[in-house]
Design a protein around this motif. Structure first.
Motif, PDB file in Angstrom:
ATOM      1  N   LEU A   1      -4.173 -32.373  -8.309  1.00 63.21           N
ATOM      2  CA  LEU A   1      -5.391 -33.731  -8.193  1.00 63.21           C
ATOM      3  C   LEU A   1      -5.203 -34.685  -8.103  1.00 63.21           C
ATOM      4  O   LEU A   1      -6.093 -35.423  -7.680  1.00 63.21           O
ATOM      5  N   LEU A   2      -4.342 -35.090  -8.272  1.00 65.35           N
ATOM      6  CA  LEU A   2      -3.164 -36.277  -8.131  1.00 65.35           C
ATOM      7  C   LEU A   2      -3.271 -37.001  -6.877  1.00 65.35           C
ATOM      8  O   LEU A   2      -2.669 -37.991  -6.037  1.00 65.35           O
ATOM      9  N   GLU A   3      -2.091 -35.774  -5.928  1.00 68.20           N
ATOM     10  CA  GLU A   3      -2.215 -35.639  -4.553  1.00 68.20           C
ATOM     11  C   GLU A   3      -2.363 -36.393  -3.135  1.00 68.20           C
ATOM     12  O   GLU A   3      -2.157 -37.519  -2.846  1.00 68.20           O
ATOM     13  N   PRO A   4      -4.005 -36.908  -3.679  1.00 69.15           N
ATOM     14  CA  PRO A   4      -5.326 -37.758  -2.894  1.00 69.15           C
ATOM     15  C   PRO A   4      -5.070 -38.856  -4.023  1.00 69.15           C
ATOM     16  O   PRO A   4      -5.520 -40.101  -2.461  1.00 69.15           O
ATOM     17  N   GLU A   5      -4.657 -39.151  -4.468  1.00 67.74           N
ATOM     18  CA  GLU A   5      -4.603 -40.705  -5.145  1.00 67.74           C
ATOM     19  C   GLU A   5      -3.614 -41.298  -4.202  1.00 67.74           C
ATOM     20  O   GLU A   5      -2.709 -41.631  -4.121  1.00 67.74           O
ATOM     21  N   GLU A   6      -4.311 -42.736  -4.041  1.00 66.82           N
ATOM     22  CA  GLU A   6      -3.658 -43.675  -3.037  1.00 66.82           C
ATOM     23  C   GLU A   6      -2.733 -44.856  -3.669  1.00 66.82           C
ATOM     24  O   GLU A   6      -1.844 -45.506  -3.188  1.00 66.82           O
ATOM     25  N   VAL A   7      -3.595 -45.174  -5.161  1.00 67.60           N
ATOM     26  CA  VAL A   7      -2.705 -45.758  -5.842  1.00 67.60           C
ATOM     27  C   VAL A   7      -1.799 -45.588  -6.715  1.00 67.60           C
ATOM     28  O   VAL A   7      -1.539 -43.921  -6.478  1.00 67.60           O
ATOM     29  N   PRO A   8      -0.940 -46.251  -7.594  1.00 67.14           N
ATOM     30  CA  PRO A   8       0.099 -45.900  -8.108  1.00 67.14           C
ATOM     31  C   PRO A   8      -0.428 -45.111  -9.434  1.00 67.14           C
ATOM     32  O   PRO A   8      -1.189 -45.841  -9.875  1.00 67.14           O
ATOM     33  N   VAL A   9      -0.087 -44.157  -9.855  1.00 69.51           N
ATOM     34  CA  VAL A   9       0.162 -43.452 -11.395  1.00 69.51           C
ATOM     35  C   VAL A   9       0.783 -43.015 -12.106  1.00 69.51           C
ATOM     36  O   VAL A   9       2.459 -42.905 -11.680  1.00 69.51           O
ATOM     37  N   ILE A  10       1.013 -43.157 -13.573  1.00 71.88           N
ATOM     38  CA  ILE A  10       1.612 -43.227 -13.980  1.00 71.88           C
ATOM     39  C   ILE A  10       1.756 -41.584 -14.835  1.00 71.88           C
ATOM     40  O   ILE A  10       0.138 -42.058 -15.588  1.00 71.88           O
ATOM     41  N   LEU A  11       2.029 -41.329 -15.091  1.00 67.24           N
ATOM     42  CA  LEU A  11       2.139 -39.883 -16.088  1.00 67.24           C
ATOM     43  C   LEU A  11       3.331 -40.275 -17.648  1.00 67.24           C
ATOM     44  O   LEU A  11       3.834 -40.959 -17.257  1.00 67.24           O
ATOM     45  N   ALA A  12       2.303 -40.447 -18.895  1.00 64.05           N
ATOM     46  CA  ALA A  12       3.224 -39.964 -20.047  1.00 64.05           C
ATOM     47  C   ALA A  12       2.155 -39.410 -20.600  1.00 64.05           C
ATOM     48  O   ALA A  12       0.931 -38.580 -21.063  1.00 64.05           O
ATOM     49  N   GLY A  13       3.681 -38.878 -21.823  1.00 65.01           N
ATOM     50  CA  GLY A  13       2.955 -37.645 -22.670  1.00 65.01           C
ATOM     51  C   GLY A  13       4.153 -36.818 -22.951  1.00 65.01           C
ATOM     52  O   GLY A  13       5.237 -36.614 -22.709  1.00 65.01           O
ATOM     53  N   ASP A  14       3.692 -36.161 -23.210  1.00 63.13           N
ATOM     54  CA  ASP A  14       4.314 -34.698 -24.505  1.00 63.13           C
ATOM     55  C   ASP A  14       4.516 -33.782 -23.291  1.00 63.13           C
ATOM     56  O   ASP A  14       3.773 -32.615 -22.970  1.00 63.13           O
ATOM     57  N   PHE A  15       5.224 -33.397 -22.169  1.00 59.20           N
ATOM     58  CA  PHE A  15       5.088 -32.592 -21.199  1.00 59.20           C
ATOM     59  C   PHE A  15       5.691 -30.855 -21.748  1.00 59.20           C
ATOM     60  O   PHE A  15       5.926 -29.873 -20.738  1.00 59.20           O
ATOM     61  N   ASN A  16       6.372 -31.007 -23.105  1.00 62.82           N
ATOM     62  CA  ASN A  16       6.282 -29.574 -23.947  1.00 62.82           C
ATOM     63  C   ASN A  16       7.881 -28.926 -23.226  1.00 62.82           C
ATOM     64  O   ASN A  16       7.951 -28.093 -23.001  1.00 62.82           O
ATOM     65  N   SER A  17       8.299 -29.652 -22.272  1.00 59.36           N
ATOM     66  CA  SER A  17      10.153 -29.455 -21.055  1.00 59.36           C
ATOM     67  C   SER A  17      10.584 -30.899 -21.327  1.00 59.36           C
ATOM     68  O   SER A  17      10.286 -31.577 -21.689  1.00 59.36           O
ATOM     69  N   THR A  18      12.394 -29.440 -21.726  1.00 56.90           N
ATOM     70  CA  THR A  18      13.198 -30.790 -21.713  1.00 56.90           C
ATOM     71  C   THR A  18      13.668 -30.846 -19.979  1.00 56.90           C
ATOM     72  O   THR A  18      12.954 -30.472 -18.944  1.00 56.90           O
ATOM     73  N   PRO A  19      14.214 -32.492 -20.265  1.00 57.12           N
ATOM     74  CA  PRO A  19      14.611 -32.626 -18.583  1.00 57.12           C
ATOM     75  C   PRO A  19      15.006 -31.994 -17.413  1.00 57.12           C
ATOM     76  O   PRO A  19      14.621 -31.778 -16.253  1.00 57.12           O
ATOM     77  N   ASP A  20      15.892 -30.954 -17.778  1.00 53.23           N
ATOM     78  CA  ASP A  20      16.315 -29.987 -16.977  1.00 53.23           C
ATOM     79  C   ASP A  20      15.493 -28.896 -16.907  1.00 53.23           C
ATOM     80  O   ASP A  20      16.183 -27.643 -16.334  1.00 53.23           O
ATOM     81  N   SER A  21      14.450 -28.704 -16.996  1.00 50.92           N
ATOM     82  CA  SER A  21      13.167 -27.677 -16.962  1.00 50.92           C
ATOM     83  C   SER A  21      13.057 -27.770 -15.494  1.00 50.92           C
ATOM     84  O   SER A  21      12.843 -29.077 -15.064  1.00 50.92           O
ATOM     85  N   PRO A  22      12.235 -26.810 -15.227  1.00 50.90           N
ATOM     86  CA  PRO A  22      11.303 -26.453 -14.153  1.00 50.90           C
ATOM     87  C   PRO A  22      10.071 -27.273 -13.948  1.00 50.90           C
ATOM     88  O   PRO A  22      10.328 -27.936 -12.436  1.00 50.90           O
ATOM     89  N   VAL A  23       9.767 -27.808 -15.046  1.00 50.74           N
ATOM     90  CA  VAL A  23       8.421 -28.652 -14.651  1.00 50.74           C
ATOM     91  C   VAL A  23       8.719 -29.426 -14.888  1.00 50.74           C
ATOM     92  O   VAL A  23       8.024 -30.204 -13.439  1.00 50.74           O
ATOM     93  N   MET A  24       9.764 -30.162 -15.202  1.00 47.65           N
ATOM     94  CA  MET A  24      10.196 -32.031 -14.742  1.00 47.65           C
ATOM     95  C   MET A  24      10.835 -31.803 -13.687  1.00 47.65           C
ATOM     96  O   MET A  24      10.873 -32.352 -13.019  1.00 47.65           O
TER      97      MET A  24
END
Length: 102
Positions: A14-37
């Motif tokens: 969904l964010l791919e076409p955005e041409e402006v800078p994007v910031i994501l912040a919050g609870d990802f329920n995933s650790t730094p070494d997880s596939p999600v991160m």
């Protein structure tokens, strides 16, 4: 983990076409070494926290699952980053990040 990975893929789609800078912040329920991160880190800068990185639970922190990320990677620079030791306001410890706009 599979559901979180599917959600991350969809969010990035969904964010791919955005041409402006994007910031994501919050609870990802995933650790730094997880596939999600790892997936998010392919297109977003995910800066390390300075010092104490553990964000959950707020009264007995044992894991890092809260993050702030942005793209494009070179758009911002970290001026200050820390986890705030606040055990009452939430079940997560707040992440504070000050950035410089480039």
């Amino acid at each position: 983990e599979e559901e979180r990975l599917a959600q991350a893929r969809r969010l990035l789609e969904l964010l791919e076409p955005e041409e402006v800078p994007v910031i994501l912040a919050g609870d990802f329920n995933s650790t730094p070494d997880s596939p999600v991160m790892e997936l998010i880190g392919e297109t977003f800068a995910v800066p390390d926290k300075e010092g104490d990185r553990l964000t959950f639970s707020s009264d007995r922190p044992r894991v890092e699952i809260d993050f702030i990320a942005w793209r494009p990677a070179g758009r911002f620079a970290v001026a200050e980053s820390r986890v705030i030791d606040e055990p009452v306001a939430s079940d997560h410890r707040p992440v504070f990040l000050a950035v410089e706009v480039r």
